[in-house]
Design an enzyme around this catalytic site. Structure first.
Site, short mmCIF file in Angstrom:
data_model
loop_
_atom_site.label_atom_id
_atom_site.label_comp_id
_atom_site.label_asym_id
_atom_site.label_seq_id
_atom_site.Cartn_x
_atom_site.Cartn_y
_atom_site.Cartn_z
N ASP A 1 0.87 -1.19 0.00
CA ASP A 1 0.00 0.00 0.00
C ASP A 1 0.90 1.24 0.00
OD1 ASP A 1 -2.32 1.63 0.17
OD2 ASP A 1 -2.11 1.78 2.33
N SER A 2 0.29 2.38 -0.31
CA SER A 2 1.04 3.63 -0.21
C SER A 2 1.53 3.86 1.22
CB SER A 2 0.13 4.80 -0.59
OG SER A 2 -0.95 4.86 0.32
N CYS B 1 -4.32 -1.11 -2.23
CA CYS B 1 -4.47 0.34 -2.33
C CYS B 1 -5.43 0.62 -3.48
CB CYS B 1 -3.09 0.96 -2.62
SG CYS B 1 -3.11 2.73 -2.85
N GLU C 1 -1.83 7.84 8.79
CA GLU C 1 -0.36 7.72 8.73
C GLU C 1 0.29 8.27 10.01
OE1 GLU C 1 1.81 6.40 6.10
OE2 GLU C 1 -0.11 5.46 5.67
N CYS D 1 -11.02 3.46 0.39
CA CYS D 1 -9.58 3.59 0.59
C CYS D 1 -9.24 2.66 1.74
CB CYS D 1 -9.25 5.04 0.94
SG CYS D 1 -7.58 5.29 1.57
N HIS E 1 -7.13 2.79 3.98
CA HIS E 1 -6.86 3.43 5.28
C HIS E 1 -8.13 3.59 6.12
CE1 HIS E 1 -3.00 4.57 3.44
NE2 HIS E 1 -2.59 5.05 4.61
N1 DGL Z 1 -4.76 3.15 1.07
C1 DGL Z 1 -4.74 3.92 -0.15
C2 DGL Z 1 -6.00 3.64 -0.95
O1 DGL Z 1 -6.67 2.65 -0.73
C3 DGL Z 1 -4.48 5.35 0.18
C4 DGL Z 1 -4.00 6.14 -0.97
C5 DGL Z 1 -3.20 7.36 -0.59
O2 DGL Z 1 -2.05 7.19 -0.16
O3 DGL Z 1 -3.70 8.48 -0.80
O4 DGL Z 1 -6.35 4.38 -1.85
#
Ligand code: DGL
Length: 297
Positions: free
Chosen positions: A27-28, A90, A168, A200, A202
């Protein structure tokens, strides 16, 4: 959910040896840990490698080319570590680059996408909210989902600016975060929504804060369990399920492109996983160019 691609390279590996290899999840940043949690529950015998690209998060406010560049570099890095399959945990990376990455990597891939279809199936008021990143919402892939499933259901699409950054920082319940969530959710409630797509990875970590605001008025759609089931199907199709039953799920190996302190903290507090995080340098054409430019400046 994106269909698995055929994988000639994996098929040529002796199935027994390959099935003992780990699964790569990326993931990011920390959001993919919500997917890792579901994968561990569904596939407790599988070894997992997790990469958080926290140095470059959030992806949602970056350009499409940057997101594809990082997704490909990290997918290739995980394949080079011996991953037998890759979960792009992600929505933003899946929306912007899954087709490209699927073409270039020699292992099967599973991506994630906002649960527009389940929301359209279950909304009674026929009004549903979607919280996702700006990059996901503008993607052709997401627009395609709306065209397919939103014919008789109104979707209120809200970019979740600031929410990825909060997770984060391991902030899942501060007063500022709750105020931000309220500003996104109250207009949905006022418009008659009865369903909220967490678009998302997160955002499932914000479920308690969201519940405090919306109570039972919105059904929350989190696709992490569906992703874990899809991964199980893909592993089975490729003969890649681990053959060794584990007495308890092995500890994941955690990697981060930043110092990993927050990753360790979030995994311990929200997943009850106490594991070290190794900092890794995963360069990619776009990040190398940025580093060169800053040296010149
Ligand atoms: N967890 C990522 C997603 O599902 C987050 C993306 C981001 O870093 O903006 O889109």
């Amino acid at each position: 959910m994106p269909a698995p691609s055929p994988s000639p390279t994996v098929c040529s590996v002796a199935a027994g040896a390959a099935s003992q290899a780990p699964i790569g999840i990326f993931d990011s940043g920390l959001g993919g840990l919500s997917v890792l949690r579901a994968v561990r529950a569904q596939l407790p015998d599988e070894a997992l490698l997790y990469v958080a690209d926290s140095l470059y998060a959030p992806y949602g406010e970056r350009d499409d080319d940057f997101i594809a560049d990082r997704t490909l570099a990290i997918g290739a890095w995980l394949a080079a570590q011996g991953a037998k399959a890759l979960v792009v945990a992600c929505n933003t990376a899946t929306a912007q680059s899954i087709a490209l990455v699927r073409d270039k990597l020699p292992i099967p891939l599973v991506g994630v996408e906002p649960g527009v279809k389940p929301a359209a199936l279950q909304s009674k008021s026929r009004v549903a909210g979607v919280l996702a990143t700006q990059a996901t919402l503008r993607s052709a892939r997401f627009q395609g989902l709306l065209e397919r499933y939103a014919a008789d259901c109104r979707f209120l699409c809200q970019p979740g600016h600031g929410l990825v950054q909060a997770v984060e920082r391991c902030d899942v319940g501060s007063a500022e975060l709750r105020a931000l969530l309220r500003s996104y959710l109250e207009p949905m409630l006022d418009a008659g929504a009865d369903t909220l797509v967490l678009g998302c990875t997160h955002y499932p970590f914000l479920d308690a804060a969201i519940r405090d605001i919306v109570g039972e008025r919105l059904a929350l759609i989190d696709t992490s369990v569906a992703i874990a089931r899809q991964l199980e199907r893909v592993l089975e199709q490729h003969g890649l399920r681990s053959a060794t039953p584990a007495a308890r799920p092995p500890l994941p190996r955690f990697y981060s492109t930043d110092d990993g302190v927050r990753q360790r903290q979030l995994a311990a507090t929200l997943l009850q996983i106490e594991a070290a995080v190794e900092q890794v340098l995963i360069s990619s054409p776009r990040t190398c160019a940025a580093a060169r430019d800053s040296q010149v400046a």
